[in-house]
Design an enzyme around this catalytic site. Structure first.
Site, PDB file in Angstrom:
ATOM      1  N   LYS A 126      -2.948   8.629   3.539  1.00 21.54           N
ATOM      2  CA  LYS A 126      -2.737   7.334   4.071  1.00 21.54           C
ATOM      3  C   LYS A 126      -2.982   7.288   5.400  1.00 21.54           C
ATOM      4  O   LYS A 126      -2.912   8.393   6.351  1.00 21.54           O
ATOM      5  CB  LYS A 126      -1.048   7.139   3.741  1.00 21.54           C
ATOM      6  CG  LYS A 126      -0.900   5.568   3.640  1.00 21.54           C
ATOM      7  CD  LYS A 126      -1.228   4.821   2.379  1.00 21.54           C
ATOM      8  CE  LYS A 126      -1.029   3.509   2.373  1.00 21.54           C
ATOM      9  NZ  LYS A 126      -0.992   3.018   1.032  1.00 21.54           N
ATOM     10  N   ASP A 166      -4.459  -1.779   2.295  1.00 21.54           N
ATOM     11  CA  ASP A 166      -3.138  -1.656   2.111  1.00 21.54           C
ATOM     12  C   ASP A 166      -2.531  -3.025   2.655  1.00 21.54           C
ATOM     13  O   ASP A 166      -3.302  -4.011   3.012  1.00 21.54           O
ATOM     14  CB  ASP A 166      -2.402  -0.491   2.526  1.00 21.54           C
ATOM     15  CG  ASP A 166      -1.103  -0.375   2.227  1.00 21.54           C
ATOM     16  OD1 ASP A 166      -0.711   0.037   0.999  1.00 21.54           O
ATOM     17  OD2 ASP A 166      -0.126  -0.582   2.826  1.00 21.54           O
ATOM     18  N   ASN A 240      -2.035  -9.210  -1.853  1.00 13.91           N
ATOM     19  CA  ASN A 240      -3.111  -8.709  -2.741  1.00 13.91           C
ATOM     20  C   ASN A 240      -2.485  -8.765  -4.091  1.00 13.91           C
ATOM     21  O   ASN A 240      -2.780  -8.958  -5.165  1.00 13.91           O
ATOM     22  CB  ASN A 240      -3.970  -7.666  -2.460  1.00 13.91           C
ATOM     23  CG  ASN A 240      -4.643  -7.137  -3.335  1.00 13.91           C
ATOM     24  OD1 ASN A 240      -4.526  -6.002  -4.131  1.00 13.91           O
ATOM     25  ND2 ASN A 240      -5.991  -7.899  -3.594  1.00 13.91           N
TER      26      ASN A 240
HETATM   27  P1  NDP Z   1      -0.950  -7.653   1.470  1.00 11.88           P
HETATM   28  O1  NDP Z   1      -1.057  -7.458   3.083  1.00 11.88           O
HETATM   29  O2  NDP Z   1      -1.910  -8.274   1.022  1.00 11.88           O
HETATM   30  O3  NDP Z   1       0.439  -8.528   1.400  1.00 11.88           O
HETATM   31  C1  NDP Z   1       1.922  -8.143   1.527  1.00 11.88           C
HETATM   32  C2  NDP Z   1       2.716  -9.109   1.602  1.00 11.88           C
HETATM   33  O4  NDP Z   1       4.174  -8.410   1.822  1.00 11.88           O
HETATM   34  C3  NDP Z   1       2.649 -10.312   2.351  1.00 11.88           C
HETATM   35  O5  NDP Z   1       3.165 -11.463   1.688  1.00 11.88           O
HETATM   36  C4  NDP Z   1       3.447 -10.030   3.509  1.00 11.88           C
HETATM   37  O6  NDP Z   1       3.962 -11.304   4.190  1.00 11.88           O
HETATM   38  C5  NDP Z   1       4.764  -9.420   2.735  1.00 11.88           C
HETATM   39  N1  NDP Z   1       5.101  -8.533   3.558  1.00 11.88           N
HETATM   40  C6  NDP Z   1       4.620  -7.477   4.293  1.00 11.88           C
HETATM   41  N2  NDP Z   1       5.566  -6.709   5.005  1.00 11.88           N
HETATM   42  C7  NDP Z   1       6.776  -7.451   4.925  1.00 11.88           C
HETATM   43  C8  NDP Z   1       7.946  -7.098   5.676  1.00 11.88           C
HETATM   44  N3  NDP Z   1       8.049  -6.391   6.434  1.00 11.88           N
HETATM   45  N4  NDP Z   1       8.953  -7.766   5.313  1.00 11.88           N
HETATM   46  C9  NDP Z   1       8.818  -9.042   4.176  1.00 11.88           C
HETATM   47  N5  NDP Z   1       7.425  -9.120   3.904  1.00 11.88           N
HETATM   48  C10 NDP Z   1       6.585  -8.346   4.242  1.00 11.88           C
HETATM   49  O7  NDP Z   1      -0.478  -6.423   0.995  1.00 11.88           O
HETATM   50  P2  NDP Z   1      -0.646  -5.656  -0.468  1.00 11.88           P
HETATM   51  O8  NDP Z   1      -0.277  -6.857  -1.464  1.00 11.88           O
HETATM   52  O9  NDP Z   1      -2.020  -4.785  -0.523  1.00 11.88           O
HETATM   53  O10 NDP Z   1       0.588  -4.732  -0.400  1.00 11.88           O
HETATM   54  C11 NDP Z   1       2.047  -5.041  -0.667  1.00 11.88           C
HETATM   55  C12 NDP Z   1       2.622  -3.591  -1.253  1.00 11.88           C
HETATM   56  O11 NDP Z   1       1.862  -3.079  -2.225  1.00 11.88           O
HETATM   57  C13 NDP Z   1       2.699  -2.565  -0.039  1.00 11.88           C
HETATM   58  O12 NDP Z   1       3.805  -1.693  -0.318  1.00 11.88           O
HETATM   59  C14 NDP Z   1       1.479  -1.634  -0.386  1.00 11.88           C
HETATM   60  O13 NDP Z   1       1.575  -0.247   0.171  1.00 11.88           O
HETATM   61  C15 NDP Z   1       1.533  -1.613  -1.989  1.00 11.88           C
HETATM   62  N6  NDP Z   1       0.482  -1.406  -2.604  1.00 11.88           N
HETATM   63  C16 NDP Z   1      -0.982  -1.775  -2.307  1.00 11.88           C
HETATM   64  C17 NDP Z   1      -1.917  -1.401  -3.129  1.00 11.88           C
HETATM   65  C18 NDP Z   1      -3.185  -2.271  -2.809  1.00 11.88           C
HETATM   66  O14 NDP Z   1      -4.232  -1.895  -3.670  1.00 11.88           O
HETATM   67  N7  NDP Z   1      -3.593  -3.146  -2.037  1.00 11.88           N
HETATM   68  C19 NDP Z   1      -1.895  -0.525  -4.203  1.00 11.88           C
HETATM   69  C20 NDP Z   1      -0.577  -0.050  -4.346  1.00 11.88           C
HETATM   70  C21 NDP Z   1       0.309  -0.395  -3.558  1.00 11.88           C
HETATM   71  P3  NDP Z   1       3.260 -11.883   5.337  1.00 11.88           P
HETATM   72  O15 NDP Z   1       2.091 -12.411   4.890  1.00 11.88           O
HETATM   73  O16 NDP Z   1       4.401 -12.797   6.047  1.00 11.88           O
HETATM   74  O17 NDP Z   1       2.936 -10.696   6.194  1.00 11.88           O
HETATM   75  O1  2IT Z   2      -0.780   2.348  -1.952  1.00 13.88           O
HETATM   76  C1  2IT Z   2      -1.899   2.233  -2.552  1.00 13.88           C
HETATM   77  O2  2IT Z   2      -2.198   2.958  -3.429  1.00 13.88           O
HETATM   78  C2  2IT Z   2      -2.951   1.577  -2.053  1.00 13.88           C
HETATM   79  N1  2IT Z   2      -2.841   1.036  -0.926  1.00 13.88           N
HETATM   80  C3  2IT Z   2      -4.377   1.794  -2.467  1.00 13.88           C
HETATM   81  C4  2IT Z   2      -4.990   2.960  -2.176  1.00 13.88           C
HETATM   82  C5  2IT Z   2      -6.712   2.976  -2.533  1.00 13.88           C
HETATM   83  O3  2IT Z   2      -7.156   4.187  -2.257  1.00 13.88           O
HETATM   84  O4  2IT Z   2      -7.127   2.192  -3.163  1.00 13.88           O
END
Ligand code: NDP
Ligand code: 2IT
Length: 447
Positions: A126, A166, A240
């Site tokens: 990561k 992420d 996302n």
């Molecule tokens: P994005 O940046 O696309 O979206 C994150 C969302 O969460 C936004 O709506 C953001 O609000 C909100 N957010 C982030 N930080 C905070 C905080 N400290 N307090 C309140 N709201 C918060 O990220 P993802 O959707 O990609 O990721 C979301 C979660 O999923 C994370 O935990 C990530 O590690 C996990 N994840 C992501 C994967 C991926 O493929 N993208 C895969 C597996 C897990 P704002 O826009 O206001 O910042």
């Molecule tokens: O937390 C996760 O699994 C991710 N942000 C996706 C990692 C990846 O390599 O697609």
């Protein structure tokens, strides 16, 4: 003292002020207790747990870039290459002001077991930075991404370490990073995933984490005599993962009624309008107030008004924003309102106390390292397509993703049953993820 307790104390002593990392390690080690105790002598002699909790390599670097006013800015860059026993390091890059080494280590540690659960050959890693893409111009984001990769490119590659998105890292950031990597190395290779479709990305990667979350949730419910159809679903986040979880929830017959960002949250009595949410978040990069302004059935609440998405009556809760966003009080409210299933879309969104309360109350609970594994699994499918220089159809990737998520659920269900903890999917996920990595580490000797 038991081996598990000794190693946990060691982690706390050697990694001070990294509470998220301690929390992730504690949850995993507690689940493994039964497996470790059955093999304690061997694991101790091999220092297997000490090696498991110590990253193979941690890269910390300076990321200087010039803002639109001509001012030089400096951010911290991180890449933790945690464990390569079963494949090249694989895991996302988080860009958020809260990022520090402890957070990247917690995420990298979780990634080891998640990647193992996918059944695909990917190790755990990561990275990220405390850079905040919010409010920056495209040129500033590009300047940061180019500087970040100018340092990181020496340590990554299609067969060594393959970062992805992420929080804060989406298609735009991956594009700028890929361009800079290619310019510096001259290599057109699958060094990053989540790429655009015109330059080696995979169909369905954008949707994969959210879709995968719902595929796994559907299977978990089915195996417990329940169904998504007609159920009210509370979702947090508006990024996302949340957007595509909401989209698939509708497709499976559910009704997602909430979403949130870091400043507020929405309750939409008609259910969340995915097209509008995408327009607000993916196109305009705006606040959720704009969603509420465009839709009469939606109510916007500021954060800190004493309510959040978990105060809405729901059957299923899907935390999809960030770590430790669902606390004990929220768990109590969910249970009191009749919620019967929680599946984590984010990484470690539920605190340990909240998890225990939900499990103790008979709520079906699936941990993120299993339920959000669809993103990284599809990243591994992107790597396969890049290696064979072909691209698969959306349907092909989506059906593989579904098969992987169903398989993950059965692996953790079986592991929980085998070790006498039926229905404890946290234990099942940690044990099933661990066993493959432990076997590979043992086979490869002391490295
Ligand atoms: P994005 O940046 O696309 O979206 C994150 C969302 O969460 C936004 O709506 C953001 O609000 C909100 N957010 C982030 N930080 C905070 C905080 N400290 N307090 C309140 N709201 C918060 O990220 P993802 O959707 O990609 O990721 C979301 C979660 O999923 C994370 O935990 C990530 O590690 C996990 N994840 C992501 C994967 C991926 O493929 N993208 C895969 C597996 C897990 P704002 O826009 O206001 O910042
Ligand atoms: O937390 C996760 O699994 C991710 N942000 C996706 C990692 C990846 O390599 O697609």
């Amino acid at each position: 003292m038991s081996y598990v307790d000794e190693v946990f104390d060691l982690v706390v002593a050697k990694n001070p002020a990294q509470p998220e990392f301690h929390q992730a390690v504690k949850e995993v080690l507690e689940s493994l207790r039964v497996v470790i105790e059955a093999n304690e002598e061997k694991y101790r002699r091999d220092a297997l747990l000490e090696r498991l909790v110590t990253p193979e390599r941690q890269l910390l670097f300076r990321v200087p870039w010039v803002d639109d006013k001509g001012q030089v800015q400096v951010n911290n860059g991180f890449r933790v290459q945690f464990n390569s026993a079963i494949g090249p390091y694989k895991g996302g890059l988080r860009l958020h002001p809260s990022v520090n080494l402890g957070i990247i280590k917690f995420l990298g540690f979780e990634q080891i077991f998640k990647n193992s659960l996918t059944g695909l050959p990917i190790g755990g890693g990561k990275g990220g930075s405390d850079f905040d893409p919010k409010g920056k111009s495209d040129r500033e984001v590009m300047a940061f991404c180019q500087s970040f990769i100018t340092e990181l490119y020496k340590y990554i590659g299609a067969d060594t370490d393959v970062p992805a998105g992420d929080i804060g890292t989406g298609a735009r950031e991956i594009g700028y990073m890929y361009g800079q990597y290619k310019r510096l190395t001259g290599l057109y290779e699958g060094v990053l995933t989540g790429k655009g479709l015109s330059y080696g990305g995979s169909l369905a990667r954008t949707e994969a984490t959210g879709y995968g979350l719902l595929y796994l949730t559907e299977e978990m419910l089915k195996c417990n005599g329940k169904d998504i159809k007609g159920k009210t679903i509370a979702v947090s986040g508006a990024g996302n993962v949340a957007i595509y979880a909401i989209q698939k929830a509708w497709q499976l017959g559910g009704k997602p009624v909430t979403c949130s960002d870091s400043t507020g949250w929405i309750y939409d009595s008609e259910g969340i309008d995915v097209a509008l949410l995408k327009e607000v978040k993916e196109v305009r990069r705006a606040r959720l107030t704009e969603y509420a302004a465009a839709r009469s059935s939606a109510r916007y609440h500021e954060c800190g008004e004493g309510s959040n998405v978990w105060t809405v009556k729901c059957d299923i809760a899907l935390p999809c924003a960030t770590q430790n966003e669902l606390h004990l009080e929220d768990a109590k409210t969910l249970v009191a309102n009749g919620c019967f299933a929680v599946a984590e879309g984010a990484n470690m969104p539920t605190t340990m106390e909240a998890t225990e309360y939900l499990q103790g109350s008979g709520v079906l609970f699936c941990p993120g390292k299993a339920s959000n594994a669809g993103g990284v699994a599809t990243s591994a499918l992107e790597m396969s397509q890049n290696s064979e220089r072909l691209s698969w159809t959306f349907e092909e990737v989506d059906s593989k993703l579904k098969g992987i998520m169903v398989n993950i659920f059965h692996n953790l269900d079986d592991a929980a049953k085998k070790y006498g903890m039926e229905g404890n999917y946290v234990a099942g996920a940690n044990i099933a993820g661990f066993l493959k990595v432990a076997e590979a580490m043992t086979a490869q000797g002391v490295v």
